[in-house]
Design a protein around this motif. Structure first.
Motif, short mmCIF file in Angstrom:
data_model
loop_
_atom_site.label_atom_id
_atom_site.label_comp_id
_atom_site.label_asym_id
_atom_site.label_seq_id
_atom_site.Cartn_x
_atom_site.Cartn_y
_atom_site.Cartn_z
N PHE A 1 0.91 -1.28 -0.08
CA PHE A 1 -0.16 -0.05 -0.19
C PHE A 1 0.83 1.24 -0.09
N GLN A 2 1.88 1.31 0.83
CA GLN A 2 2.82 2.24 0.89
C GLN A 2 3.51 2.67 -0.41
N ARG A 3 4.11 1.64 -1.03
CA ARG A 3 4.81 1.73 -2.43
C ARG A 3 3.81 2.23 -3.51
N ARG A 4 2.91 1.56 -3.53
CA ARG A 4 2.09 1.84 -4.81
C ARG A 4 1.02 3.02 -4.69
N PHE A 5 0.65 3.20 -3.30
CA PHE A 5 -0.53 4.05 -3.31
C PHE A 5 -0.22 5.34 -2.41
N ALA A 6 1.06 5.36 -1.93
CA ALA A 6 1.33 6.83 -1.29
C ALA A 6 2.70 7.16 -1.70
N GLY A 7 3.10 8.15 -1.00
CA GLY A 7 4.51 8.82 -1.15
C GLY A 7 4.44 9.43 -2.67
N ASN A 8 5.81 9.31 -3.33
CA ASN A 8 6.02 9.74 -4.62
C ASN A 8 5.28 8.89 -5.80
N SER A 9 4.62 7.67 -5.33
CA SER A 9 3.93 6.97 -6.38
C SER A 9 3.24 7.79 -7.49
N SER A 10 2.98 7.34 -8.69
CA SER A 10 2.58 7.73 -9.88
C SER A 10 1.05 7.35 -9.60
N LEU A 11 0.91 6.21 -8.98
CA LEU A 11 -0.62 5.65 -8.66
C LEU A 11 -1.04 6.07 -7.40
N SER A 12 -0.61 7.07 -6.47
CA SER A 12 -1.08 7.58 -5.55
C SER A 12 -2.21 8.36 -6.02
N ILE A 13 -3.28 8.65 -5.17
CA ILE A 13 -4.52 9.20 -5.57
C ILE A 13 -4.42 10.73 -5.63
N PHE A 14 -3.34 11.07 -4.74
CA PHE A 14 -2.71 12.43 -4.42
C PHE A 14 -1.88 12.80 -5.53
N ALA A 15 -1.39 12.01 -6.32
CA ALA A 15 -0.59 12.30 -7.53
C ALA A 15 -1.65 12.72 -8.60
N ILE A 16 -2.58 11.77 -8.61
CA ILE A 16 -3.52 11.93 -9.63
C ILE A 16 -4.37 13.24 -9.58
N ILE A 17 -4.69 13.39 -8.57
CA ILE A 17 -5.46 14.78 -8.18
C ILE A 17 -4.67 15.85 -8.62
N GLY A 18 -3.50 15.88 -8.20
CA GLY A 18 -2.53 16.72 -8.45
C GLY A 18 -2.36 17.25 -9.87
N GLY A 19 -2.68 16.12 -10.83
CA GLY A 19 -2.77 16.42 -12.28
C GLY A 19 -3.80 17.39 -12.97
N LEU A 20 -4.71 17.90 -11.87
CA LEU A 20 -5.59 18.75 -12.23
C LEU A 20 -5.25 20.13 -11.79
N VAL A 21 -3.87 20.38 -11.24
CA VAL A 21 -3.62 21.52 -10.69
C VAL A 21 -3.59 22.82 -11.87
N ASN A 22 -3.62 22.51 -13.07
CA ASN A 22 -3.66 23.72 -13.89
C ASN A 22 -5.05 23.66 -14.67
N THR A 23 -6.05 23.23 -13.79
CA THR A 23 -7.39 23.72 -14.38
C THR A 23 -7.65 25.09 -14.46
N ASP A 24 -8.59 25.40 -15.18
CA ASP A 24 -9.20 26.98 -15.40
C ASP A 24 -10.22 26.96 -14.24
N ASN A 25 -10.82 25.58 -13.74
CA ASN A 25 -11.96 25.82 -12.82
C ASN A 25 -11.48 26.18 -11.54
N PRO A 26 -11.95 27.31 -11.07
CA PRO A 26 -11.34 27.82 -9.56
C PRO A 26 -11.72 26.76 -8.41
N ARG A 27 -12.92 26.18 -8.49
CA ARG A 27 -13.38 25.46 -7.55
C ARG A 27 -12.79 24.13 -7.40
N VAL A 28 -12.22 23.59 -8.76
CA VAL A 28 -11.44 22.38 -8.81
C VAL A 28 -10.04 22.56 -8.33
N TRP A 29 -9.59 23.83 -8.53
CA TRP A 29 -8.26 24.16 -8.35
C TRP A 29 -8.00 24.39 -6.83
#
Length: 219
Positions: free
Chosen positions: A70-98
């Motif tokens: 769980f730690q290796r695949r879904f946390a930390g700097n893993s590209s499969l971390s849900i937080f990393a996936i959410i971070g992929g939306l950082v450049n969105t133009d939607n203020p609420r999403v940002w």
């Protein structure tokens, strides 16, 4: 092999020997039969305890593996971390999403610290030989930790169902879902096994599966 035979075969051998001696020396049946029954009962009890201990050992090993995975695949700097996936939306133009992405970034740091601490404690107790003693405590903590993690998975699912997200982010999330759900199934199986051995207070279905995204909302 010899140790295994000695562990499981001592009471049948003792019963056989006692029965043979009883016949040879003409011991009374009313003495032989209760003695044989007592030996059989003790042997079955010892075998049951040994079987339970082996199952606990295997479940303990599996839980340690699940925690590390769980730690290796879904946390930390893993590209499969849900937080990393959410971070992929950082450049969105939607203020609420940002704003939500920025809030999740801080939550991700806190969660990763918790996860690192958890795995570190598991490893230390494994080295000290204490892990089996605290196994159900660690089981409950992994269940609790995964429950908090899944809340962010649900939030992402809800967001992706209401706004368009980058196609690459959607594909990365669906890749995450495939691997995460395999972990969930293994975790459920481990919980089911432990429930047969001792009362854990956790039901397997309480560990929820993630849902893939439809490509309709991806741009």
């Amino acid at each position: 092999m010899l140790r295994h035979i000695a562990g499981w075969g001592w009471y049948p051998a003792l019963i056989t020997a006692l029965a043979v001696f009883g016949l040879v020396f003409g011991w009374p049946v009313e003495i032989i039969v209760p003695a044989l029954i007592l030996i059989l009962a003790i042997g079955l009890m010892v075998a049951a305890i040994g079987s339970r201990n082996r199952e606990l050992e295997m479940s303990s090993l599996r839980l340690r593996q699940l925690a590390g995975y769980f730690q290796r695949r879904f946390a930390g700097n893993s590209s499969l971390s849900i937080f990393a996936i959410i971070g992929g939306l950082v450049n969105t133009d939607n203020p609420r999403v940002w704003e939500w992405v920025r809030a999740c970034e801080m939550s991700g740091r806190i969660f990763n610290t918790w996860c690192d601490s958890y795995v570190s404690r598991v490893e230390n107790d494994v080295k000290a030989g204490k892990f089996p003693v605290y196994m159900f405590t660690y089981l409950n903590e992994l269940w609790d930790m995964n429950g908090h993690y899944y809340e962010f998975v649900e939030q992402f699912q809800e967001l992706a169902g209401s706004v368009d997200i980058p196609r690459e982010t959607g594909e990365q999330y669906n890749k995450f879902v495939t691997e995460y759900n395999a972990f969930v199934q293994d975790f459920r199986d481990n919980i089911s096994t432990l429930k047969k051995i001792a009362r854990s207070g956790i039901e397997p279905p309480s560990v929820k599966l993630a849902k893939e995204l439809s490509p309709v909302r991806q741009t």
